[in-house]
Design an enzyme around this catalytic site. Structure first.
Site, PDB file in Angstrom:
ATOM      1  N   CYS A 251       6.439 -10.926  -8.245  1.00  0.00           N
ATOM      2  CA  CYS A 251       5.379 -11.885  -8.605  1.00  0.00           C
ATOM      3  C   CYS A 251       5.922 -13.283  -8.882  1.00  0.00           C
ATOM      4  CB  CYS A 251       4.621 -11.391  -9.836  1.00  0.00           C
ATOM      5  SG  CYS A 251       3.506 -10.035  -9.469  1.00  0.00           S
TER       6      CYS A 251
HETATM    7  N1  NAD Z   1       2.885  -3.949  -8.980  1.00  0.00           N
HETATM    8  C1  NAD Z   1       2.531  -4.870  -9.843  1.00  0.00           C
HETATM    9  O1  NAD Z   1       2.885  -4.808 -11.001  1.00  0.00           O
HETATM   10  C2  NAD Z   1       1.679  -6.047  -9.430  1.00  0.00           C
HETATM   11  C3  NAD Z   1       1.247  -6.933 -10.425  1.00  0.00           C
HETATM   12  C4  NAD Z   1       0.467  -8.026 -10.067  1.00  0.00           C
HETATM   13  C5  NAD Z   1       0.146  -8.229  -8.721  1.00  0.00           C
HETATM   14  N2  NAD Z   1       0.600  -7.356  -7.763  1.00  0.00           N
HETATM   15  C6  NAD Z   1       0.219  -7.622  -6.388  1.00  0.00           C
HETATM   16  O2  NAD Z   1      -0.391  -6.473  -5.828  1.00  0.00           O
HETATM   17  C7  NAD Z   1      -0.066  -6.378  -4.429  1.00  0.00           C
HETATM   18  C8  NAD Z   1       0.577  -5.032  -4.139  1.00  0.00           C
HETATM   19  O3  NAD Z   1       1.795  -4.956  -4.883  1.00  0.00           O
HETATM   20  P1  NAD Z   1       2.536  -3.583  -5.162  1.00  0.00           P
HETATM   21  O4  NAD Z   1       3.652  -3.865  -6.111  1.00  0.00           O
HETATM   22  O5  NAD Z   1       1.543  -2.527  -5.536  1.00  0.00           O
HETATM   23  O6  NAD Z   1       3.110  -3.273  -3.709  1.00  0.00           O
HETATM   24  P2  NAD Z   1       3.801  -1.918  -3.189  1.00  0.00           P
HETATM   25  O7  NAD Z   1       4.643  -2.336  -2.048  1.00  0.00           O
HETATM   26  O8  NAD Z   1       4.387  -1.161  -4.324  1.00  0.00           O
HETATM   27  O9  NAD Z   1       2.569  -1.022  -2.690  1.00  0.00           O
HETATM   28  C9  NAD Z   1       1.721  -1.417  -1.659  1.00  0.00           C
HETATM   29  C10 NAD Z   1       1.174  -0.209  -0.927  1.00  0.00           C
HETATM   30  O10 NAD Z   1       0.435  -0.697   0.200  1.00  0.00           O
HETATM   31  C11 NAD Z   1       0.633   0.194   1.279  1.00  0.00           C
HETATM   32  N3  NAD Z   1       0.304  -0.510   2.525  1.00  0.00           N
HETATM   33  C12 NAD Z   1       0.994  -1.492   3.139  1.00  0.00           C
HETATM   34  N4  NAD Z   1       0.349  -1.892   4.265  1.00  0.00           N
HETATM   35  C13 NAD Z   1      -0.775  -1.153   4.345  1.00  0.00           C
HETATM   36  C14 NAD Z   1      -1.862  -1.096   5.270  1.00  0.00           C
HETATM   37  N5  NAD Z   1      -1.899  -1.888   6.318  1.00  0.00           N
HETATM   38  N6  NAD Z   1      -2.837  -0.209   5.038  1.00  0.00           N
HETATM   39  C15 NAD Z   1      -2.810   0.592   3.956  1.00  0.00           C
HETATM   40  N7  NAD Z   1      -1.819   0.584   3.043  1.00  0.00           N
HETATM   41  C16 NAD Z   1      -0.824  -0.262   3.247  1.00  0.00           C
HETATM   42  C17 NAD Z   1       2.076   0.573   1.151  1.00  0.00           C
HETATM   43  O11 NAD Z   1       2.313   1.789   1.848  1.00  0.00           O
HETATM   44  C18 NAD Z   1       2.229   0.731  -0.369  1.00  0.00           C
HETATM   45  O12 NAD Z   1       1.908   2.030  -0.762  1.00  0.00           O
HETATM   46  C19 NAD Z   1       0.819  -7.564  -4.120  1.00  0.00           C
HETATM   47  O13 NAD Z   1       0.032  -8.624  -3.653  1.00  0.00           O
HETATM   48  C20 NAD Z   1       1.398  -7.920  -5.481  1.00  0.00           C
HETATM   49  O14 NAD Z   1       1.791  -9.267  -5.555  1.00  0.00           O
HETATM   50  C21 NAD Z   1       1.353  -6.271  -8.106  1.00  0.00           C
END
Ligand code: NAD
Length: 361
Positions: free
Chosen positions: A203
């Site tokens: 982030c």
């Molecule tokens: N994890 C956090 O703490 C957090 C906090 C704030 C914001 N975010 C935001 O949330 C978003 C996701 O982050 P994350 O950490 O969960 O990512 P991550 O990589 O852990 O998980 C994302 C998931 O999306 C799936 N994916 C990817 N492409 C796909 C598609 N085309 N169709 C279906 N599924 C698909 C992946 O297989 C994975 O399971 C990002 O934009 C991130 O900046 C995350």
């Protein structure tokens, strides 16, 4: 979760029967620092092929203002033949998860929600009210998207400010940690940020770039963001230099010394290595000839530039074998340990240790 009916699947036909579809895919930067919306587009295509009238689609991925309306909406409409705001509802709601935070989780952290139309907002608010205590509607999609970037940019800039203060205070012989604690007693107008070995995670180092990228498109340079990036990116090199200073006081050269990095994740008590400042630090120390190992119960394998960093499992062994222990992340295992404080020399980037053998950032 399984017992209460949750089911995980990679079968997109599950969307056919879904009232609500939440898109929460990664939004990284590509090689030249441009927002990479590839996963968002791909997920929107998948949803569009199965979307039915009356559903709610929410984007949660962090992104620049305009993504939901200008990128996701046309994909959904084209693939489904349905109209957003008329046939289905469309909203944006940022993730506000703080990994490792035991006090603030999904349920008790207020959830921001903005819809394409007032009805879309209302629908998304009703959905999230089932799972979070407080839902905060915004006036529109862009305001919800911008809220997330505002929060993370605020944090990014304040961390950089305090990192710069750390370098400067060290030169002047000022204990910055003590000054921060003193300033934090002010009941208004000051929020305490503490220095560290550099920013990490998916982030803080990434999201402000989404903001500066969109600003550049309208001919505006967000110099605060660029400066914050520059200052925090210098921290791993600064920690390498402070390690060298610590060795110098022991009359030892960096070349051939054994440096143990304690905690190589991007923050304390999590296992996430994404964008961890420990990687550039290892690269700096290796270039200076150091023999680098790590200790971290959250991380089995730590690879930098294709080469595995040797892992030490036992704190006592790390302490005995290291010329300098660099505490990068104050995992509970280090704070609770009686052995770590016994190291001949600790460079503590967390401000948690004191003693003659401790050099605080
Ligand atoms: N994890 C956090 O703490 C957090 C906090 C704030 C914001 N975010 C935001 O949330 C978003 C996701 O982050 P994350 O950490 O969960 O990512 P991550 O990589 O852990 O998980 C994302 C998931 O999306 C799936 N994916 C990817 N492409 C796909 C598609 N085309 N169709 C279906 N599924 C698909 C992946 O297989 C994975 O399971 C990002 O934009 C991130 O900046 C995350």
């Amino acid at each position: 979760m399984l017992a209460t009916g949750f089911e995980a699947t990679s079968d997109p036909t599950c969307i056919d029967d879904s009232d609500t579809i939440v898109i929460c895919v990664p939004t990284p930067l590509d090689g030249d620092g441009t927002p990479d919306l590839g996963s968002v587009r791909a997920a929107a295509v998948t949803v569009s092929e199965h979307l039915r009238s009356g559903s709610l689609v929410v984007l949660e991925s962090t992104t620049y203002p305009g993504t939901t309306e200008d990128t996701v909406r046309p994909i959904l409409e084209q693939g489904s033949g349905l109209e957003a705001g008329v046939d289905f509802n469309l909203a944006y709601s940022p993730e506000r998860i703080d990994p490792g935070n035991l006090e603030w989780g999904l349920r008790n952290t207020p959830k921001i929600v903005g819809g394409l139309t007032p009805e879309c907002t209302e629908r998304a608010v009703s959905f999230y009210e089932q799972i979070v205590d407080t839902v905060v509607p915004t006036v529109g999609l862009r305001e919800a998207e911008f809220t997330k970037l505002l929060e993370n940019t605020y944090r990014h800039i304040n961390i950089a400010l305090i990192n710069e203060m750390a370098v400067f205070c060290h030169e002047l012989g000022i204990d910055l940690w003590a000054s921060i604690d003193a300033a934090a007693t002010k009941p208004f107008g000051f929020q305490a940020f503490r220095p560290g070995p550099g920013i990490g995670g998916h982030c803080i180092p990434i999201d402000p770039n989404y903001l500066s990228w969109v600003a550049k498109r309208v001919g505006y340079r967000l110099r605060f963001v660029e400066l914050a990036q520059e200052v925090s990116e210098r921290m791993p090199a600064y920690v390498a230099r402070r390690t060298q200073d610590a060795l110098n006081r022991l009359k030892k050269p960096m070349n051939g010394s054994h440096i143990v990095l304690a905690g190589v994740t991007y923050k304390a008590n999590v296992s996430d290595q994404r964008e961890t400042p420990a990687k550039p630090l290892v690269a700096h120390l290796r270039r200076m000839g150091a023999d680098v190992s790590f200790i971290d119960s959250h991380v089995d394998s730590f690879v930098v530039a294709g080469s595995e960093v040797p892992r030490i499992l036992d704190i006592g062994e790390a302490v005995r074998s290291a010329d300098v222990v660099v505490l990068l992340q104050a995992h509970d295992e280090f704070i609770d340990s009686t052995e770590l404080g016994e190291a001949a020399c600790i460079l503590d980037t967390s401000g948690k240790f004191t003693g003659d053998n401790v050099d605080r950032l």
